[in-house]
Write a protein that holds these residues in place. Sequence first.
Motif, PDB file in Angstrom:
ATOM      1  N   GLN A 112      36.731  38.970  27.628  1.00  0.00           N
ATOM      2  CA  GLN A 112      35.883  40.140  27.049  1.00  0.00           C
ATOM      3  C   GLN A 112      34.833  40.431  27.569  1.00  0.00           C
ATOM      4  O   GLN A 112      33.630  40.420  27.127  1.00  0.00           O
ATOM      5  N   LEU A 113      34.810  40.617  29.147  1.00  0.00           N
ATOM      6  CA  LEU A 113      33.728  40.952  29.743  1.00  0.00           C
ATOM      7  C   LEU A 113      32.982  42.380  29.261  1.00  0.00           C
ATOM      8  O   LEU A 113      33.762  43.569  29.112  1.00  0.00           O
ATOM      9  N   LYS A 114      31.886  42.444  29.138  1.00  0.00           N
ATOM     10  CA  LYS A 114      31.126  43.554  28.706  1.00  0.00           C
ATOM     11  C   LYS A 114      29.538  43.390  29.172  1.00  0.00           C
ATOM     12  O   LYS A 114      29.058  42.458  29.495  1.00  0.00           O
ATOM     13  N   LYS A 115      28.979  44.728  29.274  1.00  0.00           N
ATOM     14  CA  LYS A 115      27.581  44.709  29.547  1.00  0.00           C
ATOM     15  C   LYS A 115      26.836  44.172  28.642  1.00  0.00           C
ATOM     16  O   LYS A 115      26.924  44.122  27.294  1.00  0.00           O
ATOM     17  N   GLY A 116      25.650  43.411  29.020  1.00  0.00           N
ATOM     18  CA  GLY A 116      24.833  42.575  28.286  1.00  0.00           C
ATOM     19  C   GLY A 116      25.158  40.981  28.203  1.00  0.00           C
ATOM     20  O   GLY A 116      24.479  40.386  27.676  1.00  0.00           O
ATOM     21  N   MET A 117      26.491  40.775  28.471  1.00  0.00           N
ATOM     22  CA  MET A 117      26.922  39.514  28.446  1.00  0.00           C
ATOM     23  C   MET A 117      26.425  38.621  29.460  1.00  0.00           C
ATOM     24  O   MET A 117      25.928  39.127  30.753  1.00  0.00           O
ATOM     25  N   PHE A 118      26.071  37.314  29.110  1.00  0.00           N
ATOM     26  CA  PHE A 118      25.639  36.571  29.937  1.00  0.00           C
ATOM     27  C   PHE A 118      26.702  35.409  30.485  1.00  0.00           C
ATOM     28  O   PHE A 118      27.581  35.163  29.696  1.00  0.00           O
ATOM     29  N   LEU A 119      26.832  35.120  31.713  1.00  0.00           N
ATOM     30  CA  LEU A 119      27.628  34.218  32.641  1.00  0.00           C
ATOM     31  C   LEU A 119      27.012  33.171  33.118  1.00  0.00           C
ATOM     32  O   LEU A 119      25.756  33.299  33.646  1.00  0.00           O
ATOM     33  N   THR A 120      27.618  31.889  33.066  1.00  0.00           N
ATOM     34  CA  THR A 120      27.229  30.852  33.986  1.00  0.00           C
ATOM     35  C   THR A 120      27.967  30.935  35.296  1.00  0.00           C
ATOM     36  O   THR A 120      28.762  31.659  35.413  1.00  0.00           O
ATOM     37  N   GLN A 121      27.182  30.216  36.250  1.00  0.00           N
ATOM     38  CA  GLN A 121      27.971  30.208  37.485  1.00  0.00           C
ATOM     39  C   GLN A 121      29.225  29.564  37.341  1.00  0.00           C
ATOM     40  O   GLN A 121      30.069  30.207  38.119  1.00  0.00           O
ATOM     41  N   GLU A 122      29.599  28.700  36.604  1.00  0.00           N
ATOM     42  CA  GLU A 122      30.930  28.119  36.544  1.00  0.00           C
ATOM     43  C   GLU A 122      31.818  28.871  35.804  1.00  0.00           C
ATOM     44  O   GLU A 122      32.861  29.260  36.337  1.00  0.00           O
ATOM     45  N   GLN A 123      31.253  29.959  34.890  1.00  0.00           N
ATOM     46  CA  GLN A 123      32.277  30.896  34.384  1.00  0.00           C
ATOM     47  C   GLN A 123      32.715  31.978  35.574  1.00  0.00           C
ATOM     48  O   GLN A 123      33.894  32.324  35.239  1.00  0.00           O
ATOM     49  N   GLU A 124      31.670  32.351  36.099  1.00  0.00           N
ATOM     50  CA  GLU A 124      31.804  33.475  37.132  1.00  0.00           C
ATOM     51  C   GLU A 124      32.851  32.818  38.111  1.00  0.00           C
ATOM     52  O   GLU A 124      33.814  33.671  38.386  1.00  0.00           O
ATOM     53  N   GLU A 125      33.038  31.669  38.516  1.00  0.00           N
ATOM     54  CA  GLU A 125      33.967  31.016  39.484  1.00  0.00           C
ATOM     55  C   GLU A 125      35.227  31.018  38.688  1.00  0.00           C
ATOM     56  O   GLU A 125      36.422  31.234  39.562  1.00  0.00           O
ATOM     57  N   GLU A 126      35.232  30.669  37.384  1.00  0.00           N
ATOM     58  CA  GLU A 126      36.422  30.601  36.717  1.00  0.00           C
ATOM     59  C   GLU A 126      37.123  32.136  36.353  1.00  0.00           C
ATOM     60  O   GLU A 126      38.471  32.052  36.687  1.00  0.00           O
ATOM     61  N   ILE A 127      36.360  33.200  36.317  1.00  0.00           N
ATOM     62  CA  ILE A 127      36.677  34.657  36.258  1.00  0.00           C
ATOM     63  C   ILE A 127      37.356  34.915  37.478  1.00  0.00           C
ATOM     64  O   ILE A 127      38.294  35.601  37.515  1.00  0.00           O
ATOM     65  N   LYS A 128      36.735  34.562  38.620  1.00  0.00           N
ATOM     66  CA  LYS A 128      37.227  35.099  39.801  1.00  0.00           C
ATOM     67  C   LYS A 128      38.512  34.206  40.236  1.00  0.00           C
ATOM     68  O   LYS A 128      39.719  34.882  40.806  1.00  0.00           O
ATOM     69  N   ALA A 129      38.729  33.054  39.741  1.00  0.00           N
ATOM     70  CA  ALA A 129      39.958  32.305  39.803  1.00  0.00           C
ATOM     71  C   ALA A 129      41.163  32.880  39.104  1.00  0.00           C
ATOM     72  O   ALA A 129      42.211  33.117  39.663  1.00  0.00           O
ATOM     73  N   SER A 130      40.642  33.399  38.008  1.00  0.00           N
ATOM     74  CA  SER A 130      41.746  34.104  37.116  1.00  0.00           C
ATOM     75  C   SER A 130      42.079  35.480  37.463  1.00  0.00           C
ATOM     76  O   SER A 130      43.397  35.892  37.595  1.00  0.00           O
ATOM     77  N   ASP A 131      41.420  35.993  38.329  1.00  0.00           N
ATOM     78  CA  ASP A 131      41.505  37.433  38.913  1.00  0.00           C
ATOM     79  C   ASP A 131      42.489  36.973  40.163  1.00  0.00           C
ATOM     80  O   ASP A 131      43.337  37.796  40.277  1.00  0.00           O
ATOM     81  N   PHE A 132      42.204  36.002  41.124  1.00  0.00           N
ATOM     82  CA  PHE A 132      42.929  35.687  42.100  1.00  0.00           C
ATOM     83  C   PHE A 132      44.480  35.585  41.532  1.00  0.00           C
ATOM     84  O   PHE A 132      45.509  36.019  42.113  1.00  0.00           O
ATOM     85  N   LYS A 133      44.730  34.807  40.531  1.00  0.00           N
ATOM     86  CA  LYS A 133      45.969  34.560  39.881  1.00  0.00           C
ATOM     87  C   LYS A 133      46.755  35.722  39.305  1.00  0.00           C
ATOM     88  O   LYS A 133      47.905  35.888  39.626  1.00  0.00           O
ATOM     89  N   LYS A 134      45.814  36.742  38.811  1.00  0.00           N
ATOM     90  CA  LYS A 134      46.394  37.662  38.273  1.00  0.00           C
ATOM     91  C   LYS A 134      46.874  38.797  39.252  1.00  0.00           C
ATOM     92  O   LYS A 134      47.806  39.507  39.319  1.00  0.00           O
ATOM     93  N   ASP A 135      46.056  38.847  40.414  1.00  0.00           N
ATOM     94  CA  ASP A 135      46.341  39.735  41.706  1.00  0.00           C
ATOM     95  C   ASP A 135      47.516  38.989  42.308  1.00  0.00           C
ATOM     96  O   ASP A 135      48.181  39.900  42.929  1.00  0.00           O
ATOM     97  N   ALA A 136      47.628  37.816  42.513  1.00  0.00           N
ATOM     98  CA  ALA A 136      48.773  37.261  43.075  1.00  0.00           C
ATOM     99  C   ALA A 136      49.825  37.415  42.113  1.00  0.00           C
ATOM    100  O   ALA A 136      50.807  37.838  42.686  1.00  0.00           O
ATOM    101  N   LEU A 137      49.869  37.539  40.974  1.00  0.00           N
ATOM    102  CA  LEU A 137      51.070  37.804  40.236  1.00  0.00           C
ATOM    103  C   LEU A 137      51.444  39.368  40.448  1.00  0.00           C
ATOM    104  O   LEU A 137      52.558  39.682  40.335  1.00  0.00           O
TER     105      LEU A 137
END
Length: 270
Positions: free
Chosen positions: A41-66
């Motif tokens: 549910q990413l949107k403009k104005g949303m705040f992310l922690t460094q940990e969340q950013e890494e988790e999102i990137k990992a999710s994207d790797f998995k989605k792209d791999a799929l």
Amino acid sequence: MKITKITVQKKRKDRYNIFLDRGNGEEYAFSVDEGVLIEWQLKKGMFLTQEQEEEIKASDFKKDALNKGLQYLAHGMKTEYQIKDYLFQKDFPEDAIHDAVEKIRSFGYINDKEFADAFVRTKMNTSDKGPAVIKEELKNKGVHLSIADLALQQYSEDKQLAQAIRIIEKKGKRKKNESASLVKKRLTEGLLRKGYSLSIIDTALKEADLSHNEEDEWLALCSQGEKARRKLNKKYEGSTFRMKLKENLYRKGFSLSLIEQYIKNTEEEK
């Protein structure tokens, strides 16, 4: 970190660029698949922690791999090993590859047994390969040997024999001045390379119509004999000449009895 902007990529409408302000103004941070954008549910104005950013990137790797794995499957059936190797070559991390393969399996798109069955049927119907070569090809595609053996049960000995006979009758035409023995040796070696067993080859050679007769064998022997005589006459004479001539013709696959007859005839002509 605050999301300051989200834009659609120009070349990939299913991917989105995420811009962040890490305290030094807006900058491009990373891109994500549309599915990941929705999942988090990413949107403009949303705040992310460094940990969340890494988790999102990992999710994207998995989605792209799929996605990449599914695209690879669109070109035809693949084994689990082939999909893993393909994604590995695309530099996906191990966890993304594992997750992608598990999801693809859950969709029913990976089944090494079905792959092996289809592969054997195709090779049986469209090639002249024997079971040993087909088994090796399945092994190279990552199919477990027990699965390969089960799939190869459909390639019965009767089918192997019929295929071997077709190959022999197609390739068995005697080459110029070639002995029948060398023809069989050549055919045997060729069939072994194609993956047929010696027992199937021996039976096929007996049942195939090679159209070899005694006259052809004699004419071939005479031709080879004359060549050998011209060559050996320059080096040998007497009993040594006869011995060398016998050895030469025997290596070319002619029987000793036929060789003796040839030598006798040529000596009588002198």
